[in-house]
Design an enzyme around this catalytic site. Structure first.
Site, short mmCIF file in Angstrom:
data_model
loop_
_atom_site.label_atom_id
_atom_site.label_comp_id
_atom_site.label_asym_id
_atom_site.label_seq_id
_atom_site.Cartn_x
_atom_site.Cartn_y
_atom_site.Cartn_z
CG ASP A 111 -2.01 -1.03 1.17
OD1 ASP A 111 -2.47 -1.34 0.06
OD2 ASP A 111 -2.42 -1.51 2.24
CG ASP A 126 -6.66 -1.37 -1.66
OD1 ASP A 126 -6.91 -2.59 -1.80
OD2 ASP A 126 -5.75 -0.95 -0.93
#
Length: 155
Positions: A111, A126
């Site tokens: 991330d 995402d």
């Protein structure tokens, strides 16, 4: 065809961005982006959304695979038709495969995107999954509005 195009673009862009982050940033490094609206923070998430279920990353690779299989089955049965559902399912599948690859290979997801001051860290996969759900919701709202119009015109 739209489904496959979007899925592949999301998957390639997601994996390329994650590779760039892993090779050019140190874990925990923060790079300013666009003022308070976006910055980059390299984080490895071994869980799910919001950091839940840490250490269970590989199990969620199987969940992603089951989700993709279900979408492909529904597509084959003709249940996901039209440009809106094609796009929605393409974004969701591309994102699920992108994060699934990370989970299967590394046991965690890379991330790096932080929007605003929320502190939540995301990646392109995402964002694609969220966009897919949003498009699916738009489809459902439009279908409900059309159905109500049809019922009203019948009366």
């Amino acid at each position: 065809m739209l489904f496959y195009i979007i899925s592949v673009i999301v998957l390639v862009a997601d994996q390329a961005a994650k590779w760039i982050v892993r090779t050019h940033m140190e874990l925990g490094e923060i790079i300013p982006g666009f003022g308070p609206y976006l910055h980059f923070n390299y984080y490895e998430n071994a869980g799910t959304a919001f950091g839940l279920f840490q250490g269970s990353g590989r199990y969620f690779a199987a969940v992603a695979a089951l989700f993709v299989a279900a979408v492909l089955l529904y597509r084959r049965k003709g249940k996901l038709r039209g440009p809106l559902l094609e796009a929605a399912s393409g974004f969701m599948v591309g994102g699920a495969v992108g994060n699934g690859i990370d989970r299967a290979l590394y046991g965690q997801v890379t991330d790096y995107l932080v929007f605003g001051q929320s502190g939540g860290i995301l990646n392109l996969a995402d964002l694609a999954i969220n966009l897919g759900w949003l498009l699916g919701l738009v489809y459902l709202v439009r279908a409900e509005i059309s159905e109500r119009r049809l019922r009203r015109n019948r009366l």
